[in-house]
Design a protein around this motif. Sequence first.
Motif, PDB file in Angstrom:
ATOM      1  N   LEU A 272      48.490  12.200  52.440  1.00 44.70           N
ATOM      2  CA  LEU A 272      48.406  12.805  51.110  1.00 44.70           C
ATOM      3  C   LEU A 272      49.747  13.320  50.598  1.00 44.70           C
ATOM      4  CD1 LEU A 272      45.012  14.706  51.333  1.00 44.70           C
ATOM      5  CD2 LEU A 272      45.519  12.549  50.177  1.00 44.70           C
TER       6      LEU A 272
ATOM      7  N   ASN B 267      48.220   9.942  46.092  1.00 42.78           N
ATOM      8  CA  ASN B 267      47.331  10.854  45.380  1.00 42.78           C
ATOM      9  C   ASN B 267      45.994  10.979  46.105  1.00 42.78           C
ATOM     10  OD1 ASN B 267      49.157  11.345  43.337  1.00 42.78           O
ATOM     11  ND2 ASN B 267      48.333   9.728  42.017  1.00 42.78           N
ATOM     12  N   LEU B 268      45.415  12.163  46.048  1.00 41.58           N
ATOM     13  CA  LEU B 268      44.170  12.447  46.746  1.00 41.58           C
ATOM     14  C   LEU B 268      43.045  11.501  46.338  1.00 41.58           C
ATOM     15  CD1 LEU B 268      42.363  14.216  48.560  1.00 41.58           C
ATOM     16  CD2 LEU B 268      41.998  15.689  46.585  1.00 41.58           C
ATOM     17  N   ASN B 269      42.874  11.258  45.042  1.00 36.80           N
ATOM     18  CA  ASN B 269      41.757  10.413  44.601  1.00 36.80           C
ATOM     19  C   ASN B 269      41.886   8.982  45.115  1.00 36.80           C
ATOM     20  OD1 ASN B 269      43.965   9.984  42.937  1.00 36.80           O
ATOM     21  ND2 ASN B 269      42.762   9.823  41.059  1.00 36.80           N
ATOM     22  N   ILE B 270      43.084   8.475  45.179  1.00 37.43           N
ATOM     23  CA  ILE B 270      43.299   7.117  45.683  1.00 37.43           C
ATOM     24  C   ILE B 270      43.117   7.066  47.198  1.00 37.43           C
ATOM     25  CG2 ILE B 270      45.033   5.304  45.982  1.00 37.43           C
ATOM     26  CD1 ILE B 270      46.167   6.228  43.235  1.00 37.43           C
TER      27      ILE B 270
ATOM     28  N   SER C 279      37.408   6.463  52.502  1.00 33.78           N
ATOM     29  CA  SER C 279      35.949   6.419  52.628  1.00 33.78           C
ATOM     30  C   SER C 279      35.414   4.990  52.470  1.00 33.78           C
ATOM     31  CB  SER C 279      35.279   7.348  51.624  1.00 33.78           C
ATOM     32  OG  SER C 279      35.610   6.989  50.300  1.00 33.78           O
TER      33      SER C 279
ATOM     34  N   TYR D 217      41.487   9.139  49.216  1.00 31.79           N
ATOM     35  CA  TYR D 217      40.118   9.390  49.661  1.00 31.79           C
ATOM     36  C   TYR D 217      39.211   8.200  49.366  1.00 31.79           C
ATOM     37  CZ  TYR D 217      35.691  11.556  50.620  1.00 31.79           C
ATOM     38  OH  TYR D 217      34.456  11.825  51.143  1.00 31.79           O
ATOM     39  N   ALA D 218      39.406   7.558  48.234  1.00 27.55           N
ATOM     40  CA  ALA D 218      38.591   6.395  47.895  1.00 27.55           C
ATOM     41  C   ALA D 218      38.825   5.261  48.901  1.00 27.55           C
ATOM     42  CB  ALA D 218      38.903   5.921  46.480  1.00 27.55           C
TER      43      ALA D 218
END
Length: 71
Positions: free
Chosen positions: A51, A55-58, A64, A60-61
């Motif tokens: 991180l 970016n966190l959203n990228i 997961s 984590y997606a």
Amino acid sequence: MTSWLDLFIAILLESIGTTCMKFSQGFTQLIPSALVVICYICSITMLTKALKGINLNIAYAIWSGLGTAMQ
């Protein structure tokens, strides 16, 4: 570039941890249970390192999504 490598190591460790969870038979087997804890701690650590450059959203997606696909 190292952030992406950290992310893929995190994904691999999470998948190994999930596989070990299956072998732990409800956490009644010591070695697979210990491996679950170790792999998840290392996975979260590597995700946190990733991180710093993603970016966190990228991150984590991808984490997961690929983690689920590998199972």
